[in-house]
Scaffold this motif. Structure first.
Motif, PDB file in Angstrom:
ATOM      1  N   PRO A 160     -35.706  -0.706  -2.491  1.00  0.00           N
ATOM      2  CA  PRO A 160     -36.758  -1.719  -2.401  1.00  0.00           C
ATOM      3  C   PRO A 160     -37.198  -2.196  -3.784  1.00  0.00           C
ATOM      4  O   PRO A 160     -37.083  -1.466  -4.775  1.00  0.00           O
ATOM      5  N   ALA A 161     -37.700  -3.432  -3.854  1.00  0.00           N
ATOM      6  CA  ALA A 161     -38.170  -3.985  -5.132  1.00  0.00           C
ATOM      7  C   ALA A 161     -39.310  -3.134  -5.671  1.00  0.00           C
ATOM      8  O   ALA A 161     -40.150  -2.638  -4.919  1.00  0.00           O
ATOM      9  N   TRP A 209     -29.925  -5.275 -13.174  1.00  0.00           N
ATOM     10  CA  TRP A 209     -30.522  -4.729 -11.966  1.00  0.00           C
ATOM     11  C   TRP A 209     -32.030  -5.000 -11.937  1.00  0.00           C
ATOM     12  O   TRP A 209     -32.598  -5.315 -10.899  1.00  0.00           O
ATOM     13  N   TYR A 210     -32.648  -4.873 -13.112  1.00  0.00           N
ATOM     14  CA  TYR A 210     -34.091  -5.108 -13.158  1.00  0.00           C
ATOM     15  C   TYR A 210     -34.412  -6.585 -12.953  1.00  0.00           C
ATOM     16  O   TYR A 210     -35.369  -6.921 -12.260  1.00  0.00           O
ATOM     17  N   GLU A 211     -33.619  -7.460 -13.535  1.00  0.00           N
ATOM     18  CA  GLU A 211     -33.868  -8.902 -13.374  1.00  0.00           C
ATOM     19  C   GLU A 211     -33.615  -9.359 -11.943  1.00  0.00           C
ATOM     20  O   GLU A 211     -34.375 -10.152 -11.394  1.00  0.00           O
ATOM     21  N   ALA A 212     -32.556  -8.867 -11.330  1.00  0.00           N
ATOM     22  CA  ALA A 212     -32.182  -9.335  -9.995  1.00  0.00           C
ATOM     23  C   ALA A 212     -33.036  -8.707  -8.885  1.00  0.00           C
ATOM     24  O   ALA A 212     -33.489  -9.418  -7.983  1.00  0.00           O
ATOM     25  N   GLU A 213     -33.245  -7.399  -8.948  1.00  0.00           N
ATOM     26  CA  GLU A 213     -33.888  -6.716  -7.825  1.00  0.00           C
ATOM     27  C   GLU A 213     -35.174  -5.996  -8.184  1.00  0.00           C
ATOM     28  O   GLU A 213     -35.762  -5.338  -7.333  1.00  0.00           O
ATOM     29  N   LYS A 214     -35.603  -6.076  -9.437  1.00  0.00           N
ATOM     30  CA  LYS A 214     -36.825  -5.398  -9.905  1.00  0.00           C
ATOM     31  C   LYS A 214     -36.769  -3.890  -9.665  1.00  0.00           C
ATOM     32  O   LYS A 214     -37.741  -3.263  -9.288  1.00  0.00           O
ATOM     33  N   VAL A 215     -35.581  -3.321  -9.883  1.00  0.00           N
ATOM     34  CA  VAL A 215     -35.386  -1.876  -9.785  1.00  0.00           C
ATOM     35  C   VAL A 215     -35.161  -1.348 -11.195  1.00  0.00           C
ATOM     36  O   VAL A 215     -34.257  -1.797 -11.897  1.00  0.00           O
ATOM     37  N   SER A 235     -38.798  -0.272  -7.236  1.00  0.00           N
ATOM     38  CA  SER A 235     -38.394   1.142  -7.231  1.00  0.00           C
ATOM     39  C   SER A 235     -37.998   1.595  -8.625  1.00  0.00           C
ATOM     40  O   SER A 235     -37.671   0.791  -9.494  1.00  0.00           O
ATOM     41  N   GLN A 264     -29.141   0.007  -2.126  1.00  0.00           N
ATOM     42  CA  GLN A 264     -30.083  -1.042  -1.755  1.00  0.00           C
ATOM     43  C   GLN A 264     -31.486  -0.447  -1.766  1.00  0.00           C
ATOM     44  O   GLN A 264     -31.960   0.062  -0.767  1.00  0.00           O
ATOM     45  N   ASP A 274     -23.750   0.983  -5.154  1.00  0.00           N
ATOM     46  CA  ASP A 274     -24.610  -0.193  -5.020  1.00  0.00           C
ATOM     47  C   ASP A 274     -25.772   0.083  -4.080  1.00  0.00           C
ATOM     48  O   ASP A 274     -25.879  -0.503  -2.998  1.00  0.00           O
TER      49      ASP A 274
END
Length: 165
Positions: free
Chosen positions: A122-123, A142-148, A125, A120, A118
Motif C-alpha cells: 500500500p502507498a 519505487w518511492y516516486e511511483a508508489e510512495k513506498v 508503506s 504490491q 514486485d
C-alpha cells in the motif's frame, strides 16, 4: 486415522501426489491470505529477507540428480558457505507474518529476487531490507511511483548514508 475417520494414512508418495494436485489452490490461498494481512497491517511496515534451501551438500554437487547447472550454486554470507539449491525471498509484516514469497535459483542476487517479486504494498508503506538489497535507482523509482520507502541497512562505504537520527 483409520480408527478415527475410517481412512488409511497416506504414505510419502501419496502425500506428495496430493500436495502437487493442490499446488494452485495452496498458492491462491497463500496469496489471498497475504492480501488480507496487508490490509490488516495498519502500520504499513514490512521486512524482506532471503534464506537458502539447499538441495544437495557442497561435496555431493557432482552427483546431484535433482538439479543441474551452476545457476543453482549460491553463497550464504550469514553461514559463510556455498550451497546448491534455491533461495526464498520472504516478505513479511514487521510482526513476522509472511505476506509474499518468491523462489529462485541460488546464484541470483537478492535484489534480483526483489525485482521479480514486485510486491504490491500500500502507498505510504516502509520496507526494511539488509545491505544485499541496495539499488538506488529502484529505491527512487519505487518511492516516486508508489510512495513506498525502501530502507536498506547501508554499508559503511555507501554513496547514500542514512542520517544519524
Amino acid at each position: 486415522m483409520q480408527q478415527h475417520w475410517g481412512m488409511k494414512a497416506l504414505d510419502k508418495s501419496g502425500f506428495t501426489r496430493q500436495l502437487h494436485r493442490l499446488h494452485e489452490t495452496l498458492k491462491y490461498l497463500f496469496f489471498s491470505l497475504g492480501q488480507h494481512l496487508k490490509q490488516l497491517n495498519t502500520e504499513a511496515r514490512y521486512v524482506i529477507d532471503s534464506f537458502p534451501v539447499a538441495v544437495s551438500d557442497n561435496v555431493r554437487i557432482n552427483r546431484c540428480q535433482l538439479l543441474e547447472g551452476e545457476t543453482y550454486r549460491g553463497y550464504s554470507a550469514s553461514k559463510r558457505r556455498y550451497f546448491y539449491g534455491f533461495k526464498v525471498q520472504l516478505l513479511m509484516t514487521h510482526d513476522g507474518l509472511p505476506v509474499e514469497f518468491y523462489i529462485h535459483a541460488g546464484s541470483e542476487a537478492d535484489i534480483t529476487g526483489l525485482k521479480a517479486l514486485d510486491p504490491q504494498l500500500p502507498a505510504g508503506s516502509t520496507l526494511y531490507a539488509d545491505a544485499a538489497y541496495t539499488d538506488y535507482a529502484l529505491e527512487d523509482a519505487w518511492y516516486e511511483a508508489e510512495k513506498v520507502a525502501l530502507l536498506v541497512d547501508r554499508r559503511k562505504n555507501s554513496k547514500r548514508l542514512h542520517e544519524p537520527w
